[in-house]
Each structure stands twice: as C-alpha cells, then as structure tokens.
Design a protein around this motif. Sequence first.
Motif, PDB file in Angstrom:
ATOM      1  N   HIS A 253       0.814  -1.205   0.000  1.00 51.37           N
ATOM      2  CA  HIS A 253       0.000   0.000   0.000  1.00 51.37           C
ATOM      3  C   HIS A 253       0.858   1.271   0.000  1.00 51.37           C
ATOM      4  O   HIS A 253       0.731   2.110  -0.881  1.00 51.37           O
ATOM      5  N   CYS A 254       1.742   1.391   1.005  1.00 48.00           N
ATOM      6  CA  CYS A 254       2.525   2.622   1.111  1.00 48.00           C
ATOM      7  C   CYS A 254       3.925   2.497   0.528  1.00 48.00           C
ATOM      8  O   CYS A 254       4.609   3.494   0.330  1.00 48.00           O
TER       9      CYS A 254
ATOM     10  N   PRO B 124      -3.549  -2.660  -2.985  1.00 50.79           N
ATOM     11  CA  PRO B 124      -5.005  -2.549  -3.049  1.00 50.79           C
ATOM     12  C   PRO B 124      -5.408  -1.439  -4.017  1.00 50.79           C
ATOM     13  O   PRO B 124      -4.605  -0.563  -4.345  1.00 50.79           O
ATOM     14  N   PRO B 125      -6.663  -1.442  -4.492  1.00 45.55           N
ATOM     15  CA  PRO B 125      -7.073  -0.398  -5.433  1.00 45.55           C
ATOM     16  C   PRO B 125      -7.026   0.979  -4.774  1.00 45.55           C
ATOM     17  O   PRO B 125      -7.248   1.116  -3.579  1.00 45.55           O
ATOM     18  N   VAL B 126      -6.744   1.986  -5.592  1.00 43.12           N
ATOM     19  CA  VAL B 126      -6.639   3.356  -5.078  1.00 43.12           C
ATOM     20  C   VAL B 126      -8.013   3.858  -4.642  1.00 43.12           C
ATOM     21  O   VAL B 126      -8.151   4.485  -3.591  1.00 43.12           O
TER      22      VAL B 126
END
Length: 183
Positions: free
Chosen positions: A30-31, A151-153
């Motif tokens: 994610h990050c 994951p999707p934005v």
Amino acid sequence: MHGLSSFTPICRGCGLILCELNLPNFACPHCGGALLTPAAKDSLVESLETQIAETLAKEEEERQRAIQQARSAEGAFPTLSAAASRAGTPGPDVQATHPVNQTHKVLSLDSKTRKVKVSSYTPPAISRAASVEKLAKPKEAEPEYVHVPAPPVEVVCSPAPSAHRPWANTRGLNVTYVPSSRG
C-alpha cells in the motif's frame, strides 16, 4: 483467505494488515515502506541462518544414517564362495574373487523340444555409490513467490439503503426472489 504473516502481520507505516503471502523482504503493497526496521531485519536474518544451519545438519545426519543403514543391510546377507558353501565354513568374499563383468552360463530347458539350452549372461555392474544415491532424497524446486499487488486506489462503496426498502440489493446484481412452491 490467508493467515497473517508470521514475521510482519501489520505495516508499521500505514497499518495495512499483511497476510502470509507478503514476505518480510517485500515492501508494503500500500505505502511502499519497509516492513522491518534494520535491527529487526538483522535479527530475522540471524534466526533464519541458524534455522538453515540446523536443517542442513539434520539432513546431513539423516543422509549419513541412511548410508550406514545401507552398509549394515549389505553386510546382513553375506555371500559364500562355492568352496566355502560345500565345506560349511566361511570363505572369501565372492565379489573380491570374481571379476565384476564376469559372464555366467545359464542352463534352461526348452519345453517344446525337451532339450537343454546353454546361454551366456553378463550381469550389469552395480556400484555402491549408485545404491547410496537411491537413498538420497531428490532436490525439490524452490517455490516461486508472487508479489502481493497493492489494493485499489479508489474504494468501492455501495450506496446507503433507502428507508422504505432496506433489504434492496446494493451490489448491483440482478437477483430476484422466487417464493417456495411448497405453500
């Protein structure tokens, strides 16, 4: 779907819960931040190296035990030379007195003609190394690790249900209720 990661169950940067597919050497999907601090990474590497050393020592011990068992099984059924078997006393080893690729004569009876047939037979050479190699386990291919996708934005949310129809299908599937035919 998967269990939590045993090394890093949560990203310390963004709080994303990580499954066992996301290995500790990967970045957070994610990050993009590192999952382990340098000190934690060093301690993890050290513990994994000790586990690898213990596993290799155990495998080597099992391999040596298998070789020893093969040697003891080989000695469990001694072969006697022709002279020793007649006299009833142990004699020299047959393999030591006979050459390896010696031709043997085989007598067989032909059932149709009822005559004796003589043929030659040379047994294949068998080495101890080949029998020990059969006991060794074949190497297994390393599994290919797949990187966990981010994951999707945009988060997809379903619309809030209306007050007059709270049971409505908010996923957009065309599903209709069919009443039971049992009355």
